[in-house]
Design a protein around this motif. Structure first.
Motif: not given
Ligand SMILES: [Zn+2]
Length: 343
Positions: A60-62, A156-158, A209-211
């Motif tokens: 889920r994060h590439v 949506i990525k912020v 999107a990240h720990t």
């Molecule tokens: Zn990334």
């Protein structure tokens, strides 16, 4: 499309569902049977697996263009979510990935990372022009989200990376969340720097999107996070097998988040450093170090449980991953949408 039958001595169909002498039948890209082995109508192809059958993985994060899609697929990952790339490149690729002949995983995409003026990642060396998009006021935020929704964005990525430049204001962030939720899209943030996770919480963001790795979060923040957001793991990029302050902080945060009942999903930030294409066993072992059981790790990893009408995406391993996660180092079979792509 052809009917495919796969039998295996042992399988894990989903949480709590270990099956001995298992069989899965697929047709038209979907599963039509998943259970104990049973006589079925003649299949066009029958495969007997010497090993362990389970659902394929989703990352889920590439950043898929920084990797090799065919190697990602051959490594057992049949679906990915791209969390920042120029929209004129990633959305056409996502469309292409829906074809059964595409040599790679199914791609879902956020498009660009929304940021402040000159903010991260507009100057990042890894990011081609268009990977970051600057937000100019609350009205602009709404227009950008509407445009991305129309282009096919699935999230949506912020950027709330306060260590690498300006970030959207609180007003812009609130407007981004409101517009995204109006379009039924989740908001996922890159939170980096003191107070950024707290800002995301206040604005109604859905996912990290990240720990978080830059600061130890307070117990209060952990409790609120666990109730309201999910976390995409991306632990391996903090250590790549080494002991670092960042991985220690992240593991401490994630352990408490998991203990508080928070939802963790597998993601690697593929394209960032030495993340291997395919399933990253180091990421899985770090999730275990954060307190997830092997079965929790499998649940965080898979695209969907093996059941009728689910996508016909599955893998077979030589060993049993419920016993030992290192089994993911030996992927023997990969099926995407009912098509055997490895094995
Ligand atoms: Zn990334």
């Amino acid at each position: 499309m052809a009917r495919l039958s796969i039998r295996a001595s042992k399988a894990w169909f989903g949480p709590g569902r270990v099956v001995e002498d298992a069989q899965v039948v697929t047709e038209d890209g979907a599963i039509t049977y998943a259970g104990v082995a049973t006589p079925i109508e003649a299949a066009d192809r029958e495969i007997a697996v010497d090993g362990f059958l389970m659902p394929a993985a989703a990352d889920r994060h590439v950043h898929i263009e920084l990797s090799d899609p065919s190697a990602v697929l051959a490594g057992g990952v049949t679906a990915v979510r791209d969390l920042a790339w120029p929209p004129d490149r990633i959305f056409p690729l996502a469309d292409l990935s829906e074809l059964p002949t595409f040599e790679g995983p199914l791609i879902r995409a956020a498009g660009p990372m929304l940021t402040g003026r000159d903010g991260y990642p507009t100057r990042a060396s890894w990011a081609p022009p268009g990977t970051g998009r600057e937000v100019d006021g609350s009205e602009d935020a709404g227009a950008i989200v509407a445009g991305l929704a129309a282009a096919g964005a699935t999230a949506i990525k912020v950027s709330l990376n306060a260590e690498a430049g300006p970030t959207p204001s609180d007003g812009e962030l609130a407007a981004l969340c409101e517009s995204a939720h109006d379009a039924s899209l989740p908001v996922t943030v890159h939170a980096q720097g003191e107070g950024q996770v707290e800002r995301a919480l206040g604005a109604g963001v859905d996912e990290l999107a990240h720990t978080p790795w830059t600061h130890r979060l307070s117990e209060d923040v952990i409790a609120m996070l666990a109730a309201r957001m999910r976390i995409v793991s991306t632990l391996d990029i903090l250590s790549f097998g080494r002991d670092t302050p960042a991985i220690r902080t992240a593991l401490d945060n994630l352990r408490r988040f998991h203990d508080a009942g928070g939802t963790v999903i597998y993601g690697t930030d593929l394209g960032n450093g030495a993340v291997p294409a395919g399933i990253d066993t180091r990421e899985l072992l770090l999730l275990r170090e954060a307190g997830l059981s092997n079965e929790d790790v499998l649940a965080a990893l898979i695209r969907a449980p093996l059941e009728v009408d689910a996508p016909a995406d599955l893998i077979a391993l030589r060993g049993d991953p419920v016993r030992d996660l290192r089994a993911f180092d030996d992927v023997r079979l990969v099926v995407r949408a009912g098509r055997v792509v490895r094995g």
